[in-house]
Design a protein around this motif. Structure first.
Motif: not given
Length: 204
Positions: A56-72, A145-149
């Motif tokens: 949901p963000g780090q320190g502050n709320w993210a403009a857009v939350p995410w749920i990701s799946i990674f292949d190590p 959102s107009d935020a960078r991320l």
């Protein structure tokens, strides 16, 4: 809690939650914990060896939350490589399933040219897995959102599915598509999107 209920809760509560402090907030804890578990559970055996992470963000709320799946073997972070991700619209009850790129590494390498690079590489990714075009027809996304991320996420999107609220309320979003795409990423050759990222098939 099932996948549909999990995503519904995030979409329903996120805008209000952002008016409070992030630290210790129940929804932030839910996203980091139970939401990631719900996606892994929905994938079932397809999740073996993969990492599911939500933020949901780090320190502050993210403009857009995410749920990701990674292949190590490719990446363990949303900052580099490529991965599958749920991206939530900033203001509307819309969720995107996206084949996306680690935008932070691209921005560090290319600076002001980053979005152009992301767009070009997203197009190349589509060509590499063109057999998925019918299943993953959304070749562009809008995150409200107009935020960078969020802007970088939109530029880095290669293909996926957009679930607007009208369909979202009556269908479990993306379960089979998510499993299919994550399996392809885990076991098939692809394209690396930043130098220094481990991959089975390095292309710069």
């Amino acid at each position: 809690m099932g996948l549909r209920e999990t995503l519904t809760q995030i979409l329903s509560e996120y805008s209000t939650a952002k008016t409070a402090l992030l630290e210790g907030h129940p929804l932030a804890q839910f996203i980091r914990g139970q939401a990631a578990v719900a996606v892994a559970d929905a994938l079932g055996s397809e999740a073996d060896g993969l990492i599911v992470q939500a933020s949901p963000g780090q320190g502050n709320w993210a403009a857009v939350p995410w749920i990701s799946i990674f292949d190590p073997a490719i990446t363990t972070s949303a900052t580099r490589g490529y991965y599958v991700v749920y991206l939530f619209h900033a203001t509307k009850k819309i969720v995107h399933l996206s084949l996306n790129q680690g935008t932070t590494a691209i921005r560090e390498e290319f600076g002001a040219r980053a979005r152009g690079v992301l767009i070009d590489r997203a197009e190349f990714m589509r060509k590499r897995v063109s057999e998925f075009q019918k299943t993953l027809p959304a070749v562009s996304i809008e995150l409200g959102s107009d935020a960078r991320l969020p802007g970088d996420y939109a530029a880095g999107h290669a293909m996926g599915v957009t679930y607007p609220s009208t369909r979202y309320q009556t269908k479990i979003p993306c379960r089979r598509t998510f499993a299919m795409l994550s399996t392809h990423i885990a076991h098939g050759p692809f394209v690396v999107v930043s130098k220094g990222t481990p991959s089975r098939n390095l292309i710069y």
